[in-house]
Scaffold this active site. Structure first.
Site, short mmCIF file in Angstrom:
data_model
loop_
_atom_site.label_atom_id
_atom_site.label_comp_id
_atom_site.label_asym_id
_atom_site.label_seq_id
_atom_site.Cartn_x
_atom_site.Cartn_y
_atom_site.Cartn_z
CD GLU A 6 -1.64 -2.31 1.41
OE1 GLU A 6 -0.42 -2.63 1.88
OE2 GLU A 6 -2.60 -3.38 1.35
CG ASP A 47 -9.63 -0.75 8.82
OD1 ASP A 47 -10.00 -0.82 10.06
OD2 ASP A 47 -10.86 -0.77 7.78
CG PHE A 48 -6.94 -2.96 3.65
CD1 PHE A 48 -7.25 -3.50 5.28
CD2 PHE A 48 -7.88 -3.53 2.68
CE1 PHE A 48 -8.06 -4.50 5.24
CE2 PHE A 48 -8.36 -4.71 2.94
CZ PHE A 48 -8.63 -5.24 4.10
CD GLN A 63 -11.29 -5.37 -2.29
OE1 GLN A 63 -12.37 -6.00 -1.71
NE2 GLN A 63 -10.74 -6.00 -3.22
CG HIS A 118 -11.60 -5.93 7.96
ND1 HIS A 118 -10.14 -6.11 8.41
CD2 HIS A 118 -11.36 -6.54 6.69
CE1 HIS A 118 -9.54 -6.99 7.83
NE2 HIS A 118 -10.22 -7.25 6.51
#
Lengths: 336, 352
Positions: free
Chosen positions: B61, B86-87, B83, B130
């Site tokens: 990322e 959080d990522f 998606q 998530h």
């Protein structure tokens, strides 16, 4: 040396131009160091003395339209790529005429005309940006090669591996240049990496071409970089170059710091003996490409150019708030 | 021409039209060309535009955000997807240190026309990592714009505006909105960044919300109307810049303010809304403004606990009644949601 080339690769005589480029960087950095105590340059400076050969050797393999991104220790890279000297000195002085308009200082150099697209001081921060510039070149097919400079400490950052992976995956027109000067600030390699780390093998295992060399031998650097740039330009993908060199002065600032305990005077002396400028000077004189007198004359011309740059900076205004760029390229307004 | 399509289809249509209109635009993200197509928002686009313009990416990322930035300063207009919000936390170095600053840091010589699509998860046990809604975090940093559409119309118009914008735009979409339907013009259009909309007019109290919480506020306003309370709903649409004028104007009309936000309370968007009202509409306020936010803890995975975690229609109605001096009221049968509360309510499908 009868003329001052705009940048090393423009000179007819490559031997002389490599030396000229290094000498000019050395003298600029020495001028910054000697005047730093005037406290007109009120920002951190990470000087490149001792590391000139990597910058000049790599830049000599690049075209002016090619792109370079760099780190906090960027003066050499900027100047070697053809960055404007006056604008750099003015930027370090925080003046409106600086290359970043006074927003950046020594750690944020830029010269769009010269293809120097920026330097940033977050370790590893500019590596993926350089890959992005190369990605755009691949998407657009513009034939441009990008080179990113970073230090050996950066190879401990996750983003370094992430970027190697993506660059290899997409065969980007990119050259990674690791300037291994043994220290990350004051932390030696042995407290940061396990013994025997082989960066070249690592690069190859990630799918890149990779080579190692003496970063204080400007002709070797030029040859390694020329091969890497040719690979990149012909679509054969990225190369990782690991070039060993040594920072003479303290991590940040104008002084020698061999006495503070993280490295020894003896180690420094070994590297001073390998001075890239002296080595190339000896070579050029031995080959009859220049004389002591002609090099002295060149030094005088460079000194005049450096004096002019400082005078320009000191005579330049500080930026007014209204002239500083906003955080947004387009106005941050609520449409009505 | 206007049709009813889903929020996800509206995003896909905007992306398709932007890719069609401008060869500099490209779309990149983990799973973009996969069979699920980012909740259907990218389905078929790689087939239409090729692997060079619509592509999957390594699970990197931070680097890929840097790659997007580098390509943007070199003239491309990337759309990067994650998606989950959080990522994207793995990319905050590139977003905050580079994307937000590259324009100004180098004297205004370069621009970073980058769109980062972030999805807020909720339900089906999304849990602590998530489901975070961190719009206020992005809004805090000068150089980033933040939008949070709540309708299919605005999802399309704001995404198109974001792609056309010369700055970094963080585009936050709540995944419970993806299935919501609404009227969406077929042609290309933009919704201006920084302009709120009055989603429902009212005279007794202003509910300021954004993203999915706008739907909760609208439903609460319907319930309140049954008891004669007229609530105005202001849908912020953009968090940065926030539409101060719309907030002040609405509070001037209703004299009461309740900010409903899907994030946490401390230094959050609801706090910002109240600060704007305190500074600019103090004389209009007839009672202390209030906030409804997430509780000061992490999202539980267990569905009954998650159901209690998220404030919604009952909490909004109860707070409004309290602010108006009305007695508490138990939830009438027609406003009771059945089920586990971990999937979007069938009554929340729109159009709104």
């Amino acid at each position: 040396m009868s003329t001052i080339p705009a940048r090393p690769a423009d000179a007819a005589d490559v031997g002389q131009s490599l030396l000229y480029g290094m000498l000019r960087i050395r003298m600029v950095e020495e001028a910054i160091a000697s005047r730093y105590h005037h406290e007109e340059m009120r920002c951190p400076v990470h000087l490149s003395i001792g590391q000139e050969a990597v910058a000049v050797g790599v830049a000599s393999a690049l075209d002016r339209r090619d792109a370079v991104l760099s780190t906090h220790r960027a003066h050499a890279h900027y100047l070697a790529k053809g960055g404007d000297l006056r604008a750099m000195i003015a930027e370090i002085h925080g003046r409106a005429t600086g290359c970043s308009g006074g927003m950046g200082g020594s750690m944020h150099l830029v010269d769009m005309e010269a293809g120097f697209l920026g330097s940033t001081p977050i370790v590893g921060g500019s590596i993926p940006v350089g890959a992005g510039v190369a990605f755009a070149s691949k998407q657009r097919g513009d034939g441009r090669v990008t080179a990113v400079f970073f230090g050996d400490g950066t190879t401990e950052e996750g983003v370094f591996y992430e970027t190697l992976n993506f660059a290899a995956l997409h065969r980007l027109p990119l050259v990674f240049i690791c300037e291994d000067n043994l220290y990350s600030v004051y932390s030696p390699r042995e407290v940061r990496q396990p013994a025997g780390r082989d960066l070249v093998a690592l690069g190859r295992s990630m799918g890149l071409a990779a080579e190692r060399g003496d970063g204080n031998d400007v002709r070797l650097v030029r040859d390694l970089a020329t091969r890497a740039v040719a690979r990149a330009r012909s679509g054969d993908g990225p190369t990782l170059l690991e070039l060993s060199t040594y920072r003479w002065l303290e991590h940040c600032g104008p002084n020698y710091d061999n006495d503070i305990g993280y490295r020894s005077e003896a180690e420094f002396e070994v590297w001073r003996e390998r001075c890239p400028v002296e080595r190339e000077t000896a070579r050029v004189i031995a080959a009859g490409e220049a004389t002591v007198a002609s090099i002295d004359a060149t030094r005088l011309r460079i000194a005049a150019e450096v004096d002019d740059a400082f005078a320009f900076a000191l005579a330049s205004p500080f930026p007014e708030d209204r002239d500083l760029p906003a955080a947004y390229a387009s106005p941050l307004v609520n449409p009505r | 021409m206007t049709r009813e399509i889903t929020f996800a289809a509206a995003i896909r249509e905007a992306t398709d039209q932007c890719l069609q209109a401008d060869p500099r635009v490209y779309l990149m993200g983990l799973g973009v060309p996969d069979p699920k197509g980012i909740f259907g928002t990218t389905t078929g686009l790689q087939e239409a535009y090729g692997v060079d313009r619509v592509l999957d990416m390594p699970a990197s990322e931070n680097a890929m955000t840097g790659v997007a930035i580098g390509s943007a300063i070199a003239g491309q207009r990337p759309i990067l997807t994650h998606q989950r919000v959080d990522f994207a936390l793995l990319s905050l170095d590139q977003l905050f240190n580079n994307a937000a600053k590259w324009h100004a840091m180098f004297g205004g010589q370069m621009r970073v026309p980058l769109v980062v699509r972030l999805m807020v998860g909720r339900g089906w046990g999304q849990g602590p990592q998530h489901s975070q809604s961190l719009h206020s975090l992005f809004g805090h940093v000068p150089g980033l714009k933040v939008v949070m559409p709540s309708t299919p119309h605005d999802a399309k118009g704001l995404l198109t505006a974001a792609v056309q914008d010369d700055d970094v735009v963080i585009y936050i979409e709540h995944r419970w909105l993806h299935g919501v339907v609404g009227d969406v013009p077929a042609g290309t259009y933009t919704v201006p960044i920084g302009a709120a909309r009055v989603a429902r007019e009212g005279s007794d109290i202003t509910l300021v919300a954004s993203g999915y919480q706008t739907l909760e506020a609208l439903r609460a306003a319907e319930w309140l109307a049954e008891d004669g309370v007229s609530a105005e709903v202001v849908d912020l649409r953009s968090i940065k810049p926030i539409d101060e004028h719309a907030i002040v104007a609405s509070v001037g009309r209703t004299r009461r303010l309740l900010a409903v936000d899907g994030g946490w309370r401390f230094a959050g968007v609801a706090s910002e809304v109240l600060a704007i009202a305190a500074e600019q509409a103090h004389a209009s306020l007839s009672t202390a403004p209030r906030r409804i936010t997430l509780p000061e803890r992490h999202t539980p995975t267990s569905w009954p606990a998650a159901q209690r975690y998220y404030p919604g229609v009952p909490e909004i109605v109860a707070t409004v009644r309290d602010m108006l001096g009305l007695p508490p009221q138990s939830v009438p049968p027609q406003w009771r949601e059945s089920g586990y509360g971990d999937q979007p309510s069938p009554s929340f499908r729109g159009p709104f």
